[in-house]
Design an enzyme around this catalytic site. Structure first.
Site, PDB file in Angstrom:
ATOM      1  N   GLY A  13     -67.835 112.978 115.411  1.00 48.83           N
ATOM      2  CA  GLY A  13     -66.692 112.649 114.490  1.00 48.83           C
ATOM      3  C   GLY A  13     -67.154 111.255 113.736  1.00 48.83           C
ATOM      4  O   GLY A  13     -67.792 110.552 114.384  1.00 48.83           O
ATOM      5  N   GLY A 116     -70.100 110.258 120.855  1.00 47.61           N
ATOM      6  CA  GLY A 116     -69.010 110.168 121.878  1.00 47.61           C
ATOM      7  C   GLY A 116     -69.807 110.852 123.087  1.00 47.61           C
ATOM      8  O   GLY A 116     -70.942 111.018 123.374  1.00 47.61           O
ATOM      9  N   GLY A 118     -69.638 113.966 123.924  1.00 45.79           N
ATOM     10  CA  GLY A 118     -70.634 115.080 123.619  1.00 45.79           C
ATOM     11  C   GLY A 118     -71.968 114.834 123.255  1.00 45.79           C
ATOM     12  O   GLY A 118     -72.918 115.165 123.585  1.00 45.79           O
ATOM     13  N   ASP A 141     -60.969 106.907 120.255  1.00 45.95           N
ATOM     14  CA  ASP A 141     -60.112 107.169 121.250  1.00 45.95           C
ATOM     15  C   ASP A 141     -60.341 106.160 122.313  1.00 45.95           C
ATOM     16  O   ASP A 141     -59.390 106.026 123.416  1.00 45.95           O
ATOM     17  CB  ASP A 141     -60.400 108.574 121.797  1.00 45.95           C
ATOM     18  CG  ASP A 141     -59.716 109.760 121.050  1.00 45.95           C
ATOM     19  OD1 ASP A 141     -58.934 109.339 119.953  1.00 45.95           O
ATOM     20  OD2 ASP A 141     -59.994 111.072 121.258  1.00 45.95           O
ATOM     21  N   GLY A 184     -55.649 111.235 120.126  1.00 44.33           N
ATOM     22  CA  GLY A 184     -55.569 110.931 121.629  1.00 44.33           C
ATOM     23  C   GLY A 184     -55.461 112.208 122.434  1.00 44.33           C
ATOM     24  O   GLY A 184     -54.474 112.497 122.907  1.00 44.33           O
ATOM     25  N   HIS A 283     -56.500 112.277 110.063  1.00 42.54           N
ATOM     26  CA  HIS A 283     -57.815 111.854 109.842  1.00 42.54           C
ATOM     27  C   HIS A 283     -57.732 110.394 109.124  1.00 42.54           C
ATOM     28  O   HIS A 283     -58.743 109.862 109.000  1.00 42.54           O
ATOM     29  CB  HIS A 283     -58.737 112.954 109.152  1.00 42.54           C
ATOM     30  CG  HIS A 283     -59.414 113.932 110.058  1.00 42.54           C
ATOM     31  ND1 HIS A 283     -58.338 115.052 110.326  1.00 42.54           N
ATOM     32  CD2 HIS A 283     -60.529 114.187 110.576  1.00 42.54           C
ATOM     33  CE1 HIS A 283     -59.154 115.928 110.949  1.00 42.54           C
ATOM     34  NE2 HIS A 283     -60.255 115.355 111.544  1.00 42.54           N
TER      35      HIS A 283
END
Length: 359
Positions: A13, A116, A118, A141, A184, A283
């Site tokens: 993202g 992140g 992943g 997050d 979150g 978003h």
């Protein structure tokens, strides 16, 4: 003599601060007389025909204040190593080998991966497959265990605070309870920080299962004091004590969180007869210009990644600890979430200023 060349990509993202990292990487590499190849649309840019752009002073001029990423990003495609919560998929060996050959043909000696959990999982697999990688943690997050903070988080919290400042006036004018659903999925850092900064009266986070009657009691206590507006912040992954998180399966096999805000608003109205409205920030938390903190932190992360490449610290991830930018093994970062300590000082501070957690 050919200059040394490193690669960089943004994956997963988008978030504010990505361009600040790219600027830091480019300028720090230039000081070493290195060239920087920026691969487009995440890991997909590594596949033939390779899609990339050369990053230099002209290309990165003025990008630090811009949200998003000039390289593009994706959380789909051939390299996805995270299929759903708690499950990890292996990137096919032929995909890794193809990428290794592309990088070798381009004479890219190391790859900086900004992403992140992943993306770090994918980075670890590429490292194991013979590609020298350095990770830069990115998530609004703020839930990666191996770093105390990630860029993008402060900008997201500021978005929540701004939204709450606006919702307060509507709540007061109409004597309503206003529910704000924020991001979150597994960790409530955004809801907690944003809720405290924005003067919320109830904060619901995944780490503390809540009770609807407890929320309604908090709203009624405000009514008894003659204060008729109330603000509730709920993380998308929050759940009632006797219920489940609210999410929806997608065609890709992932689960998309969202919807708990509407449920909380409905239950407040049903149980207390208090008119309640829900706003989903969605978003909006990911977009827009990064804050001062995120511009600085992103720059520091980018510079550190280049220095790590120079020192040969491959298979490692940039990490922010005790106000210093350091590095840790990527293996220490994946599959480990940094959750809100429910007995921690920040939660206790919120309780001491009369914020209800629904428990």
């Amino acid at each position: 003599m050919t200059k040394q060349r490193i690669g960089v990509l943004t994956s997963g993202g988008d978030c504010p601060g990505l361009n600040a990292v790219l600027r830091g990487v480019t300028l720090a590499a230039e000081k070493r007389d290195w060239e920087v190849v920026g691969f487009l649309d995440g890991f997909e840019g590594l596949l033939p025909p390779a899609r990339y752009m050369t990053l230099d002073r002209a290309r990165i001029a003025g990008i630090a204040p811009r949200g998003g990423t000039i390289l593009g990003t994706t959380n789909r495609g051939h390299f996805v190593a995270k299929i759903r919560t708690g499950e990890k998929a292996r990137v096919p060996a032929e995909i890794i080998e193809t990428s290794r050959k592309v990088l070798a043909e381009l004479e890219v000696r190391a790859l900086i991966i900004i992403g992140g959990d992943g993306s770090m999982n994918t980075a670890l697999q590429l490292q194991e497959g013979g590609i020298d990688c350095i990770g830069v943690p990115k998530t609004i997050d703020n839930d990666i265990e191996a770093t105390a903070m990630t860029f993008g988080f402060d900008s997201a919290v500021n978005s929540v605070m701004d939204a709450l400042d606006r919702l307060h006036t509507t709540a007061t004018s109409h004597n309503r309870a206003m529910v704000l659903e924020v991001m979150g999925r597994h960790a409530g850092w955004i809801a907690l920080h944003g809720g405290i900064a924005g003067g919320a009266h109830v904060i619901l986070i995944p780490e503390i299962p809540f009770d609807y009657d407890s929320i309604c009691e908090a709203v009624k206590r405000r009514e008894a004091r003659g204060v008729h507006g109330a603000i509730v912040v709920v993380a998308e992954g929050a759940r009632p004590r006797d219920g489940q998180q609210v999410f929806h399966p997608t065609a890709s096999g992932e689960y998309r969180f969202g919807g708990i805000g509407d449920i909380v608003a409905h239950e407040i109205t049903r149980r207390s007869e208090k008119e309640t409205r829900c706003t989903v920030l969605g978003h909006l938390q990911r977009g827009g210009a990064p804050t001062t903190l995120d511009r600085i932190l992103g720059t520091r992360f980018g510079v550190k990644a280049v220095n790590m490449a120079g020192d040969g610290n491959f298979g490692s991830m940039v990490s922010y600890q005790n106000y210093q930018v350091r590095h840790v093994p990527i293996a220490d970062a994946v599959n480990r979430l940094r959750l809100v300590p429910v007995e921690g000082e920040l939660v206790q501070t919120a309780r001491d200023v009369d914020i209800c957690f629904g428990d």
